[in-house]
Design a protein around this motif. Structure first.
Motif, short mmCIF file in Angstrom:
data_model
loop_
_atom_site.label_atom_id
_atom_site.label_comp_id
_atom_site.label_asym_id
_atom_site.label_seq_id
_atom_site.Cartn_x
_atom_site.Cartn_y
_atom_site.Cartn_z
N UNK A 11 0.70 -1.20 0.13
CA UNK A 11 0.03 0.05 0.19
C UNK A 11 0.77 1.28 -0.02
N UNK A 12 1.90 1.43 1.08
CA UNK A 12 2.81 2.70 1.09
C UNK A 12 3.66 2.72 0.03
N UNK A 48 1.72 -3.63 5.93
CA UNK A 48 1.78 -3.32 7.46
C UNK A 48 0.77 -2.44 7.94
N UNK A 49 -0.25 -1.96 7.11
CA UNK A 49 -1.46 -1.33 7.58
C UNK A 49 -2.59 -2.30 8.06
N UNK A 50 -2.37 -2.52 9.47
CA UNK A 50 -3.43 -3.77 10.10
C UNK A 50 -4.61 -3.41 10.55
N UNK A 51 -5.24 -2.19 10.42
CA UNK A 51 -6.62 -1.71 11.32
C UNK A 51 -7.53 -2.17 10.38
N UNK A 85 -8.18 -2.39 6.12
CA UNK A 85 -8.86 -3.61 5.42
C UNK A 85 -9.84 -3.42 4.85
N UNK A 86 -10.91 -2.80 5.52
CA UNK A 86 -12.07 -2.44 4.51
C UNK A 86 -11.78 -1.58 3.18
N UNK A 87 -10.99 -0.58 3.49
CA UNK A 87 -10.54 0.24 2.42
C UNK A 87 -9.99 -0.73 1.33
N UNK A 88 -9.24 -1.57 1.66
CA UNK A 88 -8.55 -2.41 0.82
C UNK A 88 -9.43 -3.12 -0.04
N UNK A 89 -10.39 -3.83 0.53
CA UNK A 89 -11.43 -4.52 0.15
C UNK A 89 -12.54 -3.88 -0.80
N UNK A 94 -3.28 -9.42 3.67
CA UNK A 94 -2.33 -10.18 4.31
C UNK A 94 -1.30 -9.17 5.28
N UNK A 95 -1.38 -9.22 6.39
CA UNK A 95 -0.77 -8.22 7.13
C UNK A 95 0.92 -8.53 7.36
#
Length: 230
Positions: free
Chosen positions: A54-55, A82-85, A89-93, A101-102
């Motif tokens: 992501x980053x 590493x973004x694990x909140x 995750x919701x934004x990713x989906x 995967x974190x």
């Protein structure tokens, strides 16, 4: 059958570790080290799965994923970050990821997830959407407000190019390149085809989608988009 994966990750040390392990699992892995390069490779559609950090510089993973899906890309995407909140995750989906995967993660688990994604048949249609205009790349149909629109091959190519780049402005030279490989028959040819396209896409409807940006190019955007300020 081997699995072809594109890893879009700016941490070269991590990328090398992942690539070496995946090769032991029979998974071939190409690497892009920034979002812009990753997008340009991914859009070619040559890989079975995309692994996306992501980053990243150039274009972050959320934007890469969003842009790929908007442009009709149906290849499974796993976000590796590493973004694990929960919000992350919701934004990713929401942007179109199939799995998340974190970091830190077990390489064995990554390989297992990639194999599962590669074997999954996605039902995601290859569609481009701008406002109420929909272009289906598989059935080669165009509809607006549910009404079918018939286009010539040239108008189809113009519209597909505009929609794939939306909401960015497309230079006239790029549009000419798409149609005539840069060798336009005359200076007004593009103007004529754009007029015909507007007659099909805009004239029967209340709100125009195709706009000329004077001195630069052409853009398509839907009602209520960031560009639509009227």
């Amino acid at each position: 059958m081997s699995i072809e994966v594109l890893l879009i990750e700016d941490d070269r040390d991590l990328a090398c570790t992942v690539i070496d392990y995946l090769e032991l699992e029979g998974i071939q892995c190409d690497l892009a080290t920034n979002g812009t390069a990753g997008y340009n490779i991914a859009i070619e559609g040559k890989h079975d799965v995309l692994v996306l950090d992501i980053n990243m510089p150039g274009m972050d993973g959320f934007e890469v994923c969003r842009k790929l899906r908007r442009n009709g890309m149906s290849t499974p995407i796993l976000m590796l970050t590493a973004m694990d909140t929960l919000d992350d995750k919701l934004k990713g989906f929401e942007t179109g990821a199939d799995d998340y995967l974190v970091k830190p993660f077990a390489l064995k688990e990554l390989a297992a997830r990639l194999k599962a994604l590669a074997g999954r048949k996605t039902n995601r249609a290859r569609r481009l959407t701008v406002g109420n205009l929909v272009m289906d790349l598989d059935t080669r149909t165009v509809t607006r407000e549910g009404c079918s629109i018939s286009l010539s091959p040239t108008c189809w190519s113009l519209l597909e190019t505009l929609m794939k780049n939306a909401p960015d402005v497309v230079e006239k030279s790029k549009l000419e390149q798409v149609i005539w490989q840069g060798d336009s028959p005359d200076s007004d040819a593009l103007k004529v085809h754009l007029y015909r396209l507007r007659q099909k896409i805009d004239k029967p409807f209340s709100h125009p989608l195709i706009h000329t940006v004077s001195g630069y190019g052409v853009v398509i955007y839907g009602e209520g988009s960031e560009r639509d300020q009227s």
